[in-house]
Design a protein around this motif. Sequence first.
Motif, short mmCIF file in Angstrom:
data_model
loop_
_atom_site.label_atom_id
_atom_site.label_comp_id
_atom_site.label_asym_id
_atom_site.label_seq_id
_atom_site.Cartn_x
_atom_site.Cartn_y
_atom_site.Cartn_z
N GLU A 56 4.48 7.86 -9.32
CA GLU A 56 5.65 7.22 -8.74
C GLU A 56 5.33 6.86 -7.30
OE1 GLU A 56 9.30 9.48 -7.99
OE2 GLU A 56 10.33 7.97 -9.21
N VAL A 57 5.12 5.57 -7.05
CA VAL A 57 4.75 5.13 -5.70
C VAL A 57 6.00 4.97 -4.84
CG1 VAL A 57 3.71 3.26 -4.40
CG2 VAL A 57 2.64 4.03 -6.50
N ILE A 58 7.07 4.47 -5.45
CA ILE A 58 8.33 4.32 -4.71
C ILE A 58 9.45 4.96 -5.52
CG2 ILE A 58 9.99 2.68 -3.78
CD1 ILE A 58 7.75 0.83 -3.18
N PRO A 89 2.66 4.75 7.51
CA PRO A 89 1.20 4.91 7.47
C PRO A 89 0.60 4.18 6.27
CG PRO A 89 2.30 6.95 6.85
CD PRO A 89 3.37 6.03 7.30
N SER A 90 -0.71 3.96 6.28
CA SER A 90 -1.38 3.26 5.18
C SER A 90 -1.15 3.99 3.86
CB SER A 90 -2.88 3.19 5.46
OG SER A 90 -3.17 1.96 6.04
N GLY A 91 -0.91 3.22 2.82
CA GLY A 91 -0.76 3.81 1.50
C GLY A 91 0.61 4.37 1.21
N CYS A 92 1.60 4.08 2.08
CA CYS A 92 2.92 4.67 1.86
C CYS A 92 3.79 3.79 0.96
CB CYS A 92 3.62 4.91 3.20
SG CYS A 92 4.15 3.39 3.98
N GLY A 93 3.30 2.65 0.56
CA GLY A 93 4.05 1.81 -0.38
C GLY A 93 4.75 0.62 0.24
N LYS A 94 4.37 0.26 1.47
CA LYS A 94 5.00 -0.89 2.12
C LYS A 94 4.73 -2.18 1.36
CE LYS A 94 2.46 -0.41 5.77
NZ LYS A 94 1.59 0.74 5.53
N1 LIG Z 1 -1.72 -1.93 -8.91
C1 LIG Z 1 -1.70 -0.62 -8.57
N2 LIG Z 1 -2.01 0.32 -9.49
C2 LIG Z 1 -1.98 1.63 -9.16
N3 LIG Z 1 -1.67 2.10 -7.96
C3 LIG Z 1 -1.35 1.22 -6.99
C4 LIG Z 1 -1.35 -0.19 -7.25
N4 LIG Z 1 -1.00 -0.82 -6.11
C5 LIG Z 1 -0.79 0.15 -5.21
N5 LIG Z 1 -1.00 1.36 -5.72
C6 LIG Z 1 -0.84 2.64 -5.01
O1 LIG Z 1 0.42 2.65 -4.41
C7 LIG Z 1 0.35 3.26 -3.15
C8 LIG Z 1 0.97 2.34 -2.11
O2 LIG Z 1 0.16 1.21 -1.95
P1 LIG Z 1 0.54 0.05 -0.94
O3 LIG Z 1 1.91 -0.42 -1.22
O4 LIG Z 1 -0.53 -0.98 -1.01
O5 LIG Z 1 0.47 0.80 0.45
P2 LIG Z 1 0.57 0.19 1.92
O6 LIG Z 1 0.74 -1.27 1.82
O7 LIG Z 1 1.74 0.88 2.52
O8 LIG Z 1 -0.68 0.59 2.62
C9 LIG Z 1 -1.10 3.57 -2.87
O9 LIG Z 1 -1.29 4.94 -3.04
C10 LIG Z 1 -1.85 2.79 -3.90
O10 LIG Z 1 -2.97 3.51 -4.31
#
Ligand SMILES: Nc1ncnc2c1ncn2[C@@H]1O[C@H](COP(=O)(O)OP(=O)(O)O)[C@@H](O)[C@H]1O
Lengths: 335, 290
Positions: A17-19, A37-42
């Motif tokens: 669950e990313v968001i 921060p990086s990887g937070c789902g923005k």
């Molecule tokens: N297509 C995808 N499949 C699986 N995981 C994903 C995918 N896109 C993003 N993620 C995961 O979702 C999380 C948020 O990613 P992201 O929105 O790109 O972060 P941000 O832009 O804040 O740096 C990350 O942990 C990433 O690994």
Amino acid sequence: MGRITLNNVGKSFGAVEVIPPLDLTIEDGEFVVFVGPSGCGKSTLLRLIAGLEDVSGGQIRIDGADATGLPPARRGLAMVFQSYALYPHMSVRKNIAFPLRMAGMDKAEQDRRVAEAARVLNLTDYLDRRPGQLSGGQRQRVAIGRAIVREPAAFLFDEPLSNLDAALRVGMRLEISELHERLKTTMVYVTHDQVEAMTMADKIVVLNAGRIEQVGSPLDLYRRPRNVFVAGFIGSPRMNLITGPEAARHGAHTIGIRPEHIRVSDDETCIWKGEVGVSEHLGSDTYFHIHMAGRDEPLTVRAGGDVDLYHGDTICLKPDEAHIHRFDEKGHRIE
Amino acid sequence: MATKASRAAARLMISPAVLLLLGWMIVPLSLTVYFSFLRYNLLMPGDNPFVGWENYQWFVTDTSFTAAMVNTLLLVGGVLLITVLGGILFALLLDQPMWGQGVIRIMVIAPFFVMPTVSGLVWKNMFMNPVNGIFGHIAQGLGMAPIDFFSQVPLLSIIGIVSWQWLPFATLILLTALQSLDQEQLEAAEMDGASWPARFWFIMLPHLARAITVVILIQTIFLLSVFAEILVTTNGGPGTATTNLTYLIYVSSLLQYDVGMGSAGGVIAIILANIVAIFLMRMIGKNLDA
Ligand SMILES: Nc1ncnc2c1ncn2[C@@H]1O[C@H](COP(=O)(O)OP(=O)(O)O)[C@@H](O)[C@H]1O
Ligand SMILES: [Mg+2]
């Protein structure tokens, strides 16, 4: 028009669950910045709004109409990507005209709009070049041009400045802000850089691990962070966070105080005592990193440019009690 | 490494290799040119008088020469058309996420590793044979008369076999190119309102242009000299229906024992191949610059 509302919108990739489901309203004409921060789902959240990813649950409304299932092109939004995503084999003119061409607009109107966008963005002399022949800043402007000719309901920016060097970044930041002033169109802007967020936003949305930590105006967030995460994330240099007996003395688990709210004094009314470590002289200001007994991390203190203190000096610190932020064990603000 | 002295040293060092390569190429080439001016038939021993352009004249005015030229062009053009279009199609399909992707990709590549003689024989006996072949069985099952491929549509059959062999190559190159396309470009186009066909036409195809040129160049060089498939299936027949230039040279020098005539054909083939190569180099050069 461009009012975007998210109701219970969530996103999972497989089991991850990313968001978690969240609610958010973006008002018409607002400049909203998603920061975290990086990887937070923005980016993921932005792509959900754009329609490039399907939501796992919840509803997205644009100007009141349900847009949850609409394909990206029919949402009336334009996006500027971090990599610019220009079409390398087309001239700048064709790049900018591409969305108009796809919409089947007549040639004369296309030319008029492209010329207008090029004028606004200072690209008139480059219209016949390929993207490969442009500098980073110019490419960025082409990407913006491609977005504005469509006259969208809202613009979506995904870290548009992170590929530019520092000087150019400051310039482009101003240009984008000016563009917003002129167009008055809703803009949703994603960045991991809190300086960009503070300087550009009408409203900041702080994200952490997919959750919204706080929504508010830049100064709101700066003055009244709702929890420890926001307190530590917004502001540069970071707020000093102190736990232990000193926090307990203020009736909190953690207290926070910004570098500018600590005074360096040499009189005897010493509240905190420390030893000067690294100092950063910026001319107008000086940031001292002060090592205190019982703390691993140095305390950051802002002083005027003319304070003369040297590595190893022992000094007295006086926090401004009115500006101490207090947080409980869970990290929530105590009023 | 850019001073005058170092460049001279570099030239000196590589000269043995260059000379060896040059000799390797020049000796057979000059012998071929030399033989092409002689009356040199293994069935008529004796002295081999110099006859000037006579061999060329005979070779070119022979009706089978015109037929061979047309067949060569049809063969090369047909196979290129099928493999490029088919290759794009396969590349698009294989680029989709699907179950068992790795295995499917290997299976698609497999025909490339089958030797030309073997694939020619397999197609001839197991697929296209009107009595025993699968196509024959299918036709009979549907109540139609089976097609005798190699007598009714001989050239088309050869084009089919050769295309089957080269389709994997085209697919592989085009798939690699397709995978190197920046996904954000496609997403940007999607946001810009481009439908799938529009994205294919305006984004993917221009991105593939370079790979397509490479496929055309490499395949043309190999397709000009298709031989084994013809030898094991039709022997150039019926009549001269499947005789290409390579096969015609084989017929005149090895079946008619006319070394002079064969050499003349060889020289003509070399010239034609070079014309094609120059033409293609121009094209590819332009494409690679962009
Ligand atoms: N297509 C995808 N499949 C699986 N995981 C994903 C995918 N896109 C993003 N993620 C995961 O979702 C999380 C948020 O990613 P992201 O929105 O790109 O972060 P941000 O832009 O804040 O740096 C990350 O942990 C990433 O690994
Ligand atoms: Mg991102």
